[in-house]
Design an enzyme around this catalytic site. Sequence first.
Site, PDB file in Angstrom:
ATOM      1  N   CYS A  16       0.933  -1.147   0.086  1.00 50.64           N
ATOM      2  CA  CYS A  16       0.134   0.021  -0.004  1.00 50.64           C
ATOM      3  C   CYS A  16       1.039   1.279  -0.055  1.00 50.64           C
ATOM      4  O   CYS A  16       1.643   1.445   0.915  1.00 50.64           O
ATOM      5  CB  CYS A  16      -0.787   0.132   0.984  1.00 50.64           C
ATOM      6  SG  CYS A  16      -1.789   1.679   1.589  1.00 50.64           S
ATOM      7  N   CYS A  19       0.513   3.277   2.889  1.00 50.38           N
ATOM      8  CA  CYS A  19       1.254   2.804   4.353  1.00 50.38           C
ATOM      9  C   CYS A  19       2.796   2.859   4.132  1.00 50.38           C
ATOM     10  O   CYS A  19       3.406   2.925   5.212  1.00 50.38           O
ATOM     11  CB  CYS A  19       0.726   1.120   4.181  1.00 50.38           C
ATOM     12  SG  CYS A  19      -0.841   0.625   4.253  1.00 50.38           S
ATOM     13  N   ASP A 397      19.185  15.251 -33.988  1.00 49.66           N
ATOM     14  CA  ASP A 397      20.325  15.559 -34.512  1.00 49.66           C
ATOM     15  C   ASP A 397      20.427  14.582 -35.771  1.00 49.66           C
ATOM     16  O   ASP A 397      19.824  13.529 -35.777  1.00 49.66           O
ATOM     17  CB  ASP A 397      21.232  15.149 -33.304  1.00 49.66           C
ATOM     18  CG  ASP A 397      22.934  15.105 -33.805  1.00 49.66           C
ATOM     19  OD1 ASP A 397      23.221  16.180 -34.729  1.00 49.66           O
ATOM     20  OD2 ASP A 397      23.492  14.094 -33.594  1.00 49.66           O
TER      21      ASP A 397
END
Length: 723
Positions: A16, A19, A397
């Site tokens: 979680c 958490c 480039d």
Amino acid sequence: MTKCRIDIFRLEGLDCADCAAKLEKRLAAAAGVESVKINFGASKMTVAHSTRVESIIRLVNQAGYKAELENPGAQPGRQNKWWKNKKILLTFISGVFLNAGFLSSLLIAREEWTIILYLAAIISGGYYTGKNALCSVKSKSIDMNVLMSIAAIGAVAIGEWGEGATAMFLFSLGNALQALSMEKTRSSIRALMEYSPNKALTRRNGREFELPVEDIVVGDIIIVKPGERIAMDGEVVKGFSMVNQAPITGESIPVPKSPGAEVYAGTFNEEGSLEIRVTRLVRNNTLSKIISMVEEAQARRAPSQQFVDMFARFYTPVVITLALAVAIVPPLAMGLPYPTWLEKGLILLVIACPCALVISTPVSIVSAIGSAARRGILIKGGAYLEKAGSVNVVAFDKTGTLTSGNLEVMDVIPLNGHAEKDVLSIAAAIEYRSQHHLARAIIRRAELAGASPLQSCNFKAITGLGASAVINGSTHYIGALKLFEDLHVNTGDAAKMIKRLHQSGKSSVLVGTKEKIMGIIAVADQPRLNSPVVISNLRAAGIRKMIMLTGDNPETAGAIAEQLGIDDFKAELLPGDKLRIIEELQAEYGMVAMVGDGVNDAPALARADIGIAMGGTGTDTALETADIVLMSDDLAKLPYAMQLSRRTLSIIKQNITFSLLVKAIFILGTFMGITNLWMAVFADTGASLLVIANGMRLMLVKEEGISLLKAGNKKQKFCFNEI
């Protein structure tokens, strides 16, 4: 005074995101801890501390999780079978008791048996929930475990045994499934370590023996037989073989390796035997570096995640306060039924957990970055992933990006009575001591034509114009038209010829003396065969404008831009000019990406919103400086990266919207009397699982490779599908 040290820990049970933030806060307040940073996506924790490692591990255990010091060279352990996982086993037992309790309520008259069965379901399903809740209360924090424990106790208090048991079982089941899903997401990158053998046949001091990779040092020779994986980064010193580099670069086609070639740990030796001189220790090899950088990238918060975290910070206390008010105020102030309003308050407590909302962004970021890395695209963080999905303009480039970067002599035009071999012999004699890529192209052509370089001396490089050397007592020159104009040489028709060559996409140099022009050598850097397809696919991916930035002359640049289908080009640019153009594009179009080689064009790559480096394999500069690295030097990966970023943005928005919608519906349903406790738990855990599953779809996104050319000169379409 105890010296502060930094340790990295692997965490278990951290499923979680909310958490994780609370654990981080708790550890940061502990004595002897200077700072804590938890990478939820990788389940890693970095701690700066002056206390014992055992003390850190004990604090994590007290919070309900597990921690162990990370071993960078260790391979990930195999997951246990589900029946050996205590959380899953207890969830299964809880489900058995829940169903038994339900059947008992239907078939057995005695209520005591039903209550006992429901209580057993609550205890078995809520064992870890209650244990973690106690740890949270001790650390003066409130998480979903606390809220669910209160909800279960409240349900029992008002006699809703079945509802409390159902809610606890569903919460336990949701946590178990969430843990399995997150572990699968996290291990998708670390599983790459399994590609790297933990032992290798090593030659040291003339003796051969098998050594663990941790004991192999730089300079050792490892011997890799056909069909074996390469254990260490190194340089081939003997042998030839085809090596599959897919774990590192995402390339599907094996690459030839001969003496002098670089090879990487985790790649597969297909045919011949190779002897490889080790160039990096196991903890510093390219595979370990990629895994480490991907995990760090997964920890970097995207803008949407920062918004969600800020929202959750205010949302949770507001809904908890509302839940308390709903449970207390109506019974006390208005004399309404206490059990009814207590249940409404408990439902709101469950809804107060922001799990689905908080996890909505990181699971998508983790999945997308992991998916890209397995295909040879290193995205350095969630912020860059989101930005790439909003890019409007891509600036390229030219040399080494849109083109192969390998100059080849295309034409040799002798003038003033000289032969082609004479022109090549003089040119090769001057360029023999030069390191310029043009020099190498001329020397190769001279060798092919059988034109041996003449003896030369007094070589001089003429900055920006060419070079000179003394050959047979006379000074000869090779260089741009301007060099000979400055020498006041009569260039005759050479200027017109050079202009025509430039218009056809070729660059030219003149060869001669102060008296006359001997000839013209035309060179060209060929476009990559798949560049036109890439440009087409980028346009299909929603890129509004593509522009080429080059230091080449306008005629050559224009010819290549037209050949590739580039919208615009700017030629004869210095690095500072490219920087200025990037800023102008940002002012006009918004988000701009710059694609280069990761070393040159550094100012433009740094100034662009997204800097994309080509060919990062083994290139520390590219790995460290670019925001996105195409590891295999394959431009075809770019449309996939852009599409993946756009898909990620879409899924993040879906997850956030869905999470907020579920919360809103159940808050409204609570006041309308439609929802009950187990439905709220089902919705909350179900929303979390659906959000994770939706984010994990990004792991399944696949690219169907861009072939260079199809039969009949038809280009193959780029596909971006899900398995």
